[in-house]
Design an enzyme around this catalytic site. Sequence first.
Site, short mmCIF file in Angstrom:
data_model
loop_
_atom_site.label_atom_id
_atom_site.label_comp_id
_atom_site.label_asym_id
_atom_site.label_seq_id
_atom_site.Cartn_x
_atom_site.Cartn_y
_atom_site.Cartn_z
N TYR A 14 -59.68 56.91 -30.44
CA TYR A 14 -59.67 55.66 -29.65
C TYR A 14 -58.37 55.49 -28.85
O TYR A 14 -58.39 55.38 -27.62
CB TYR A 14 -59.87 54.51 -30.64
CG TYR A 14 -59.75 53.09 -30.12
CD1 TYR A 14 -60.34 52.70 -28.92
CD2 TYR A 14 -59.07 52.14 -30.87
CE1 TYR A 14 -60.24 51.38 -28.49
CE2 TYR A 14 -58.98 50.82 -30.46
CZ TYR A 14 -59.56 50.45 -29.25
OH TYR A 14 -59.46 49.15 -28.84
N SER A 37 -62.83 65.48 -37.37
CA SER A 37 -63.22 65.03 -38.71
C SER A 37 -63.61 63.55 -38.70
O SER A 37 -64.37 63.11 -39.55
CB SER A 37 -62.08 65.27 -39.71
OG SER A 37 -60.92 64.59 -39.32
N LYS A 87 -57.35 56.41 -40.90
CA LYS A 87 -56.86 55.04 -40.68
C LYS A 87 -57.66 53.94 -41.37
O LYS A 87 -57.46 52.77 -41.09
CB LYS A 87 -56.78 54.76 -39.19
CG LYS A 87 -58.12 54.82 -38.48
CD LYS A 87 -58.03 54.30 -37.07
CE LYS A 87 -59.38 54.22 -36.42
NZ LYS A 87 -59.38 53.76 -35.05
N SER A 127 -47.62 51.68 -37.42
CA SER A 127 -48.45 50.47 -37.52
C SER A 127 -47.61 49.32 -38.05
O SER A 127 -46.66 49.54 -38.83
CB SER A 127 -49.60 50.76 -38.50
OG SER A 127 -50.20 49.56 -38.93
N TYR A 152 -53.14 53.88 -47.21
CA TYR A 152 -53.01 54.10 -45.77
C TYR A 152 -51.66 53.58 -45.29
O TYR A 152 -50.91 54.26 -44.59
CB TYR A 152 -54.16 53.40 -45.02
CG TYR A 152 -53.84 53.16 -43.57
CD1 TYR A 152 -53.87 54.22 -42.66
CD2 TYR A 152 -53.45 51.90 -43.11
CE1 TYR A 152 -53.52 54.01 -41.33
CE2 TYR A 152 -53.11 51.69 -41.79
CZ TYR A 152 -53.14 52.74 -40.91
OH TYR A 152 -52.79 52.54 -39.60
N LYS A 156 -48.05 55.49 -43.63
CA LYS A 156 -47.31 55.17 -42.40
C LYS A 156 -45.83 54.96 -42.72
O LYS A 156 -44.95 55.41 -41.99
CB LYS A 156 -47.90 53.93 -41.71
CG LYS A 156 -49.27 54.16 -41.10
CD LYS A 156 -49.22 55.12 -39.91
CE LYS A 156 -50.59 55.49 -39.39
NZ LYS A 156 -50.60 56.59 -38.43
N ASN A 182 -52.65 44.84 -33.58
CA ASN A 182 -54.11 45.07 -33.70
C ASN A 182 -54.69 45.50 -32.35
O ASN A 182 -55.00 44.64 -31.51
CB ASN A 182 -54.79 43.80 -34.20
CG ASN A 182 -54.50 43.53 -35.67
OD1 ASN A 182 -53.35 43.39 -36.07
ND2 ASN A 182 -55.53 43.47 -36.48
N GLY A 298 -56.57 41.97 -50.01
CA GLY A 298 -55.56 42.81 -49.34
C GLY A 298 -55.15 42.33 -47.96
O GLY A 298 -54.27 42.93 -47.35
#
Length: 341
Positions: A14, A37, A87, A127, A152, A156, A182, A298
């Site tokens: 993306y 993948s 991600k 991120s 994840y 990072k 975002n 979370g």
Amino acid sequence: MSTKKILLTGGAGYIASHTAVEFIQQGYEVVLIDDFSKSDRTLLNGLEKITNTKIRFFEGDCRDEKFLDELFDREKITSVIHFAAYKSVNESVREPLLYYDNNLGSITTLLKSMKKFDVHEFIFSSSCTVYGQPDVIQVDESAPFKKAESPYGATKQMCERVLEDVTLANKNLKVISLRYFNPVGAHPSALIGEVPLGVPNNLVPYVTQTAIGLRQKLTAFGSDYNTPDGSCIRDFIHVVDLAQAHVMAAEKISQMPTNNEAFNLGTGDGVTVLELVRKFIEITGVKLNFEVAPRREGDIEKVYANPAKAKKLLGWQTKLSLEESLRDAWRWEQHLAANKK
Ligand code: UFG
């Protein structure tokens, strides 16, 4: 025409595909790699249409040192932008080893191979997750890393630690980490955009898939947060604005105050989940079936960027509005639907 030749890892993804458009339109030569993948050729095809060029693309895994060595030897790359990573927050909780193996293995293999071929410019897709729930909500780059919310997020943070150590050991290596808030929206041509795998976790793809009828109902998680309407606050940034920051980072990387710098990439505005949902309904005129439900485990209550450093040192700031992000996300969803038929 720039003298730089840029390698984009995760090139069929993306953010990388949108970034490739911006580099090509600025006259750069780019080479894309991806192991497919978590992606396929969809965005590469769109990218070729938008830019009207044949993309130099190679299929391979960033953990495959031989593949990378051959690539660096042949292509004479000057700069690397490392997008390739897993991600999904949820998947990382279920399959932590997959995430540590892939996200850490790919960055270390790349850096080793770059060293062999004397490639010394590296831009990393980081991120805002590195901050966890920051104490100052409009967070700047000096905020400490809190305990990561997921494997994840931990990858990072660890990747940034790897970059700190390698830039201390090798002063010739120049690194910029770009901490995305975002990313939303799609290219205004509607030829590339986000292609979620399975049921989307992220808000905007869920909104657009509900609007097009692929999902029955959007669930807005949480109504009792300490925010004006009780839903979470985020900084939603148009993916084209985000993509342009990479070009500016590549242009300015040799002029940075140190050889390892991090930048927040966000609009600087916090928007609640419910504000975004209402804005989507308002600008598209689509009826959206949604309900407010309990919190999602979370989730961070609120975070948005202080993007002043990127403005000062990269000369970058966002130009596109939330309305444009949502309009473009919706156009992309409609394009996907039209091409399925
Ligand atoms: N949300 C909903 N309904 C949905 C999906 C999301 O209400 O169906 C809400 C979430 O609860 C959250 C907000 O929308 O309050 C944003 O959620 P996203 O999943 O779109 O984004 P996150 O902020 O949770 O995650 C993003 C990136 C991650 C990164 C994280 C760091 O997608 O890669 O920021 O905080 F780790």
